[in-house]
Write an enzyme that holds these catalytic residues in place. Structure first.
Site, PDB file in Angstrom:
ATOM      1  N   LYS A 265      19.436 -28.161 -10.802  1.00 34.92           N
ATOM      2  CA  LYS A 265      18.823 -28.183 -12.021  1.00 34.92           C
ATOM      3  C   LYS A 265      19.387 -27.242 -13.326  1.00 34.92           C
ATOM      4  O   LYS A 265      20.435 -26.493 -13.176  1.00 34.92           O
ATOM      5  CB  LYS A 265      17.246 -27.512 -11.827  1.00 34.92           C
ATOM      6  CG  LYS A 265      16.614 -28.141 -10.579  1.00 34.92           C
ATOM      7  CD  LYS A 265      15.334 -27.190 -10.457  1.00 34.92           C
ATOM      8  CE  LYS A 265      14.299 -27.750  -9.352  1.00 34.92           C
ATOM      9  NZ  LYS A 265      13.966 -29.137  -9.479  1.00 34.92           N
ATOM     10  N   ARG A 339      10.248 -33.367  -0.266  1.00 42.73           N
ATOM     11  CA  ARG A 339       9.612 -34.434   0.794  1.00 42.73           C
ATOM     12  C   ARG A 339      10.135 -34.348   2.121  1.00 42.73           C
ATOM     13  O   ARG A 339       9.667 -34.697   3.253  1.00 42.73           O
ATOM     14  CB  ARG A 339       9.952 -35.426   0.165  1.00 42.73           C
ATOM     15  CG  ARG A 339      11.153 -35.998   0.009  1.00 42.73           C
ATOM     16  CD  ARG A 339      11.484 -37.268  -1.080  1.00 42.73           C
ATOM     17  NE  ARG A 339      11.288 -36.449  -2.471  1.00 42.73           N
ATOM     18  CZ  ARG A 339      11.350 -37.121  -3.623  1.00 42.73           C
ATOM     19  NH1 ARG A 339      11.800 -38.565  -3.531  1.00 42.73           N
ATOM     20  NH2 ARG A 339      11.235 -36.807  -5.003  1.00 42.73           N
TER      21      ARG A 339
END
Length: 484
Positions: A265, A339
């Site tokens: 990020k 996930r």
């Protein structure tokens, strides 16, 4: 903060909070003329959240009358009451009061429980702040709150008790999220859950890295590989209905820090990533409230807690990894890590804990923010009846939810050419494909996916939300379990 019913006489209070509806001054016994004058002179219009204070000396006591607007009667909702009362209690803090009398009010379209619940939550949430690391902070004195003008003291005591429990559970979740990542490690999160279990009455089992490996949770372990802080699988159990075989599974994303891994990020994107365990905090808070209130329901909550960092051993884009379910996964982005942990955690809940229905909750996708902003949680579901129950719970909590489509065409987007699944579905429908990826591991049980990427955090103070973690999902999950 201490709440009671008729524990303080109005004359003895330092402050009196009086909710006022637009042009409905007749409903405020004892203050009708004052409010009418304020309306007539347009000094106070009772707009939602509007505050007007009158101060006076009575029997050598300085008393503040805090009029708080809640809008037009037909438009008043629990959320408006929460927001209004959060402003009222902040004003009381400014006035440095210690004893507050709250005037209950009848509102068309809302029952007494809804009004009392919203008042208590608004006060509790509005009085929250996270400042434990400030060296010059001043300790806040406890404020004693007394609610008066109630129809039934016994019933209202029960309403207040439930609301206080939900405030405490939600603020606990906020605290967990607001702790910096160097403090709130996977081990620390597991310890916090264990302490909550002892206090509230639910069992907690914590699995270390070796035990997680024995469970064959390959997807979860892949995400943890770059961190020196070992993972923890936190399993919390509350069985309040021994006669039922139904078990509600609550699975929360527990990334105590997410750098994005090799799909790293930006710096600004990483600053708030201590909040990536907001889903885990929500299920810990929810099961705490469920157990404390001794609900007649069976619940198993699971959090796969870890950090997603970079090292020579970290997983990489292009890797193919396994999972507890035996499915293979092509990793296209290491920043689609939540996930992967949830896939193993959901499968664990279904296969090992035998949950009959499962909800996962996660700060999962930026796409949820793009679609719904910070006010609404995105939902993906495979069962209409289960979603209807969630809608009902959401209405009670005031936490907005919106169901996204889950058509088979979206499932094609997560199919891999070289493995069973891939962990991103491309740039379109990101919230839906992320949810459906997790749904592949729910074993066709009734399943709900709640993406709280937008609702779990506030960059600025907003209504009854302080800056930082919001505790999103705690109250909705509680009401979902209660199912009344």
């Amino acid at each position: 903060m201490k709440f009671g019913i008729n524990t303080i006489q109005i004359e003895a209070a330092d402050a009196v909070i009086i909710p006022v509806m637009h042009k409905e001054f007749e409903k405020i016994e004892g203050f009708e003329n004052t409010i009418k004058h304020l309306f007539d002179t347009e000094k106070f219009k009772a707009e939602c959240g509007e505050i007007f204070v009158l101060s006076s000396l009575k029997n050598d006591n300085y008393q503040n009358i805090v009029f708080v607007g809640i809008g037009k009667e037909k438009e008043v909702s629990g959320e408006k009451i929460r927001n209004a009362f959060s402003k009222a209690i902040k004003k009381c803090r400014e006035l440095k009061v210690e004893k507050v009398f709250v005037n209950n009010i009848e509102i068309e379209g809302l029952n007494c429980n809804q009004v009392i619940n919203a008042m208590v939550e608004g006060i509790g949430f509005g009085d929250y702040k996270f400042d434990k690391y400030k060296t010059d902070k001043k300790e806040q004195k406890d404020i004693e709150i007394s609610i008066g003008n109630v129809p039934s003291e016994k019933d209202v005591k029960e309403y207040v008790s439930e609301a206080v429990t939900l405030v405490q559970a939600t603020l606990f979740a906020r605290d967990l999220v607001n702790e910096p990542a160097n403090v709130m490690t996977p081990k620390a999160l597991a310890k916090a859950a264990s302490n909550a279990g002892k206090e509230c009455g639910f069992k907690v089992e914590v699995f270390d890295k070796a035990q997680i490996k024995e469970l064959n949770m390959k997807a979860f372990l892949s995400v943890t590989a770059g961190s020196e802080n070992p993972p923890r699988l936190i399993v919390m159990k509350y069985f309040g209905d021994k006669d039922s075989k139904e078990i509600l599974g609550l699975v929360g994303k527990g990334l105590t820090y997410d750098s994005g891994g090799y799909s790293i990020k930006t710096n600004s994107g990483m600053v708030t990533m201590k909040s990536d365990m907001g889903g885990g905090a929500a299920v810990i808070g929810a099961i705490s409230a469920i157990a404390k209130r001794k609900l007649k329901v069976n619940v198993v909550a699971v959090v796969a807690a870890c950090e997603n960092l970079i090292s020579g051993g970290a997983y990489k884009p292009g890797d193919i990894i396994g999972s507890m379910a035996g499915k293979t996964i092509e990793v296209l982005s290491t920043d689609a890590e939540g996930r992967l942990t949830l896939a193993d955690a959901v499968y664990y809940a279904v296969s090992k804990e035998n949950v009959t229905r499962v909800v996962d909750i996660a700060t999962l996708t930026g796409a949820a923010l793009t679609a719904l902003g910070i006010t609404t949680t995105a939902v993906v579901a495979n069962d209409k009846n289960f979603y209807s129950e969630l809608e009902k719970a959401s209405f009670k909590s005031g936490e907005k939810m919106w169901q996204l489509p889950a058509f088979d065409e979206y499932k094609k987007l997560i199919k891999s050419d070289i493995a069973d699944l891939k962990n991103t579905g491309g740039k379109f429908a990101g919230t839906i494909t992320a949810g459906l990826f997790i749904g592949e591991f729910a074993q066709k049980k009734p399943w709900l996916h709640l993406d709280i990427a937008g609702t779990a955090w506030r960059d600025n103070e907003d209504g009854y939300y302080s800056k930082g973690g919001t505790g999103a999902g705690v109250r909705t999950l509680y009401y979902l379990a209660k199912n009344e």
